[in-house]
Design a protein around this motif. Structure first.
Motif, short mmCIF file in Angstrom:
data_model
loop_
_atom_site.label_atom_id
_atom_site.label_comp_id
_atom_site.label_asym_id
_atom_site.label_seq_id
_atom_site.Cartn_x
_atom_site.Cartn_y
_atom_site.Cartn_z
N SER A 206 22.74 -7.98 -23.01
CA SER A 206 23.26 -7.54 -21.71
C SER A 206 24.32 -8.50 -21.18
N ARG A 207 24.18 -9.80 -21.44
CA ARG A 207 25.22 -10.74 -21.00
C ARG A 207 26.54 -10.44 -21.70
N ARG A 208 26.45 -10.08 -22.97
CA ARG A 208 27.67 -9.72 -23.70
C ARG A 208 28.26 -8.43 -23.14
N ARG A 209 27.39 -7.47 -22.83
CA ARG A 209 27.87 -6.21 -22.26
C ARG A 209 28.46 -6.40 -20.87
N LEU A 210 27.95 -7.37 -20.13
CA LEU A 210 28.47 -7.63 -18.79
C LEU A 210 29.95 -7.94 -18.83
N GLU A 211 30.40 -8.58 -19.90
CA GLU A 211 31.82 -8.91 -20.04
C GLU A 211 32.61 -7.78 -20.69
N GLN A 212 32.00 -7.12 -21.68
CA GLN A 212 32.75 -6.16 -22.50
C GLN A 212 32.59 -4.71 -22.06
N ASN A 213 31.38 -4.30 -21.69
CA ASN A 213 31.11 -2.90 -21.38
C ASN A 213 29.91 -2.81 -20.44
N PRO A 214 30.10 -3.17 -19.15
CA PRO A 214 28.97 -3.27 -18.22
C PRO A 214 28.14 -1.99 -18.10
N LEU A 215 28.75 -0.83 -18.27
CA LEU A 215 27.98 0.41 -18.14
C LEU A 215 26.83 0.47 -19.13
N ARG A 216 27.00 -0.14 -20.28
CA ARG A 216 25.94 -0.09 -21.29
C ARG A 216 24.67 -0.80 -20.83
N ILE A 217 24.78 -1.70 -19.86
CA ILE A 217 23.59 -2.38 -19.35
C ILE A 217 22.64 -1.36 -18.71
N LEU A 218 23.20 -0.28 -18.20
CA LEU A 218 22.36 0.75 -17.59
C LEU A 218 21.42 1.40 -18.61
N ASP A 219 21.73 1.25 -19.91
CA ASP A 219 20.88 1.81 -20.96
C ASP A 219 19.71 0.89 -21.32
N THR A 220 19.62 -0.28 -20.69
CA THR A 220 18.64 -1.28 -21.12
C THR A 220 17.21 -0.73 -21.10
N LYS A 221 16.43 -1.18 -22.08
CA LYS A 221 15.01 -0.84 -22.13
C LYS A 221 14.15 -2.04 -21.73
N VAL A 222 14.80 -3.17 -21.35
CA VAL A 222 14.08 -4.37 -20.94
C VAL A 222 13.57 -4.18 -19.51
N GLU A 223 12.28 -4.33 -19.31
CA GLU A 223 11.66 -3.97 -18.03
C GLU A 223 12.24 -4.75 -16.86
N HIS A 224 12.39 -6.09 -16.99
CA HIS A 224 12.87 -6.85 -15.84
C HIS A 224 14.33 -6.54 -15.54
N GLU A 225 15.10 -6.09 -16.55
CA GLU A 225 16.48 -5.67 -16.30
C GLU A 225 16.50 -4.31 -15.60
N GLN A 226 15.58 -3.43 -16.00
CA GLN A 226 15.47 -2.14 -15.31
C GLN A 226 15.11 -2.34 -13.84
N ALA A 227 14.21 -3.30 -13.57
CA ALA A 227 13.85 -3.60 -12.19
C ALA A 227 15.04 -4.14 -11.41
N LEU A 228 15.83 -4.98 -12.07
CA LEU A 228 17.01 -5.55 -11.43
C LEU A 228 18.02 -4.47 -11.07
N LEU A 229 18.11 -3.45 -11.89
CA LEU A 229 19.10 -2.38 -11.68
C LEU A 229 18.72 -1.42 -10.56
N ARG A 230 17.47 -1.49 -10.09
CA ARG A 230 17.06 -0.54 -9.04
C ARG A 230 17.86 -0.72 -7.77
N ASP A 231 18.31 -1.94 -7.51
CA ASP A 231 19.09 -2.20 -6.30
C ASP A 231 20.59 -2.29 -6.58
N ALA A 232 20.99 -1.97 -7.81
CA ALA A 232 22.41 -2.06 -8.17
C ALA A 232 23.18 -0.88 -7.57
N PRO A 233 24.49 -1.01 -7.43
CA PRO A 233 25.30 0.14 -7.00
C PRO A 233 25.08 1.31 -7.95
N THR A 234 25.17 2.52 -7.46
CA THR A 234 25.02 3.70 -8.31
C THR A 234 26.36 4.38 -8.51
N LEU A 235 26.53 4.88 -9.71
CA LEU A 235 27.81 5.47 -10.10
C LEU A 235 28.18 6.67 -9.22
#
Length: 435
Positions: A206-235
């Motif tokens: 996800s750190r690599r995607r943050l620089e290259q293709n941030p949208l792909r982070i939305l596909d994460t299956k990592v639970e704590h990343e999914q929790a982090l994304l709950r408060d993220a801006p929505t497309l």
């Protein structure tokens, strides 16, 4: 019998009988593959789609441009090589090749919207796992030349129709809109701003995607990343009014068709060419990696591949290996191996010659005919007829040749009847009426 050669890791043989591969996955029999392919073709015919077949070998630049330089496919999963200063790749997906073919052969000049479907192998250098191989098979459709929401809704309806025809239910359709690339860039910037302070909490991927293709982070299956994304801006908050109107109409049309869906603001798919509508179909029988098929609209791809004019387009692709896993989980009906209409058993050299000749004549009459090629005893031949599940065995010996009539045995009941040689095709193609 043994050999020192094995199929390459991540590939598999399709055999007359189903079997379990080294990874514990059931590989469907060739008759099952034909059944699925025939079902796909029938659904495509009913929806007025025409088949297209593109080479498995394409220019590397085509895939890099079409799929996206920053995607995992281009970065890590392509089977690419060079020969005589030309870069080639085994196609990892089929949408970009179809658009290349559409442009190269000026298919727009055929008139109207081009509704194309394909079935064929693809190749990705990823770690093999259940239902995912280095050589895998896809079927899909591409609708080129239509920018209306009806095209999006029909594309999804075709996918659902294939699944229904195969006996799959309990499916989940996830739906989202990506809007236009221009507005999506604004969202990417906002997502990066939100995630940057949390970079240390992200996985290496996800750190690599943050620089290259941030949208792909939305596909994460990592639970704590999914929790982090709950408060993220929505497309959806960055999508234009025009795109929202398109999306709303797609949803309305799906409602008219009775197609149920779940809106998922984090659904982005993994390829750069998508715009506007995007969707993914899941089946619970596939486990954590539940995606069965996916697709969406890609109005900008033709221009990325060199077209002077935009070509509105929408499509989907489905993995056939994943489909078979879903069919297994659903215990859906599949055909068994083909069985012959009749097995011809011969007694003696003269009878063998007659049987060999007559087998070809019966086949020309439309029958599926099996016979012995090893000169075995009558007992062994009848055992083989049973093994092949032939409903009828035709026994030919000296008496039958002299009488000009074959002894035809119905294998299940054991009943026998003498049938004149001239009447064999009629008898075996309509046995109930002839008996």
């Amino acid at each position: 019998m043994s050999t020192s050669f094995q199929n390459i890791k991540g590939t598999f043989d399709i055999l007359p009988d189903a079997y379990t591969d080294d990874g514990g996955t059931r590989v469907a029999a060739s008759a099952e593959w034909r059944h699925v392919e025939a079902t796909v073709r029938d659904v495509m015919r009913r929806h007025n789609f025409e088949e297209i077949r593109t080479p498995v070998l394409e220019p590397t630049e085509l895939v890099a441009r079409g799929v996206g330089e920053s995607t995992d496919i281009v970065q890590k999963e392509m089977f690419a090589f060079e020969r005589s200063d030309t870069q080639y790749v085994l196609r990892p997906e089929i949408t970009a090749p179809v658009v290349r073919s559409f442009l190269q052969h000026h298919l727009d000049q055929r008139g109207g919207v081009q509704k194309l479907f394909y079935i064929g192998p693809c190749f990705r250098a990823e770690q093999p796992q259940k239902g995912r191989y280095r050589q895998f098979h896809q079927f899909g459709i591409e609708v080129l030349g239509a920018d209306q929401p009806r095209a999006d809704a029909e594309t999804i309806a075709v996918l659902m129709a294939v699944c229904e025809a195969l006996g799959l239910s309990d499916l989940r359709l996830r739906l989202n809109t990506l809007g236009t690339p221009e507005r999506r860039e604004e969202y990417v910037a906002a997502l990066q701003d939100y995630l940057a302070p949390h970079a240390d909490e992200l996985s290496e991927t996800s750190r690599r995607r943050l620089e290259q293709n941030p949208l792909r982070i939305l596909d994460t299956k990592v639970e704590h990343e999914q929790a982090l994304l709950r408060d993220a801006p929505t497309l959806i908050d960055f999508v234009s009014d025009e795109s929202l109107a398109h999306y709303d109409e797609v949803k309305r049309l799906l409602g008219d068709l009775g197609v149920e869906y779940d809106e998922d603001p984090h659904l982005v798919r993994g390829l750069d060419y998508y715009t506007e509508t995007t969707f993914e179909l899941e089946h619970p029988g596939l486990g954590a990696q539940s995606a069965l098929a996916g697709g969406g609209r890609y109005d900008r791809l033709a221009e990325v591949l060199g077209s002077d004019d935009p070509v509105p387009a929408v499509g989907f692709a489905a993995g056939m290996e994943r489909l078979f896993l879903a069919l297994d989980a659903a215990e859906a009906d599949r055909p068994g191996a083909d069985t012959p209409d009749v097995f011809i058993a011969a007694l003696g050299d003269e009878a063998e010659a007659w049987c060999f000749r007559t087998a070809q004549e019966l086949r020309a009459g439309g029958l599926h005919v099996a016979h012995d090629l090893m000169g075995r005893s009558l007992k062994a031949q009848m055992k083989e007829a049973n093994r092949q599940n032939a409903p009828y065995a035709m026994i030919i010996g000296g008496n039958e040749l002299e009488a000009g009539a074959a002894t035809v045995k119905e294998m299940e009941s054991g009943e026998q009847e003498d049938v004149p040689f001239d009447d064999l095709v009629e008898y075996l193609t309509s046995p109930a009426e002839s008996a």
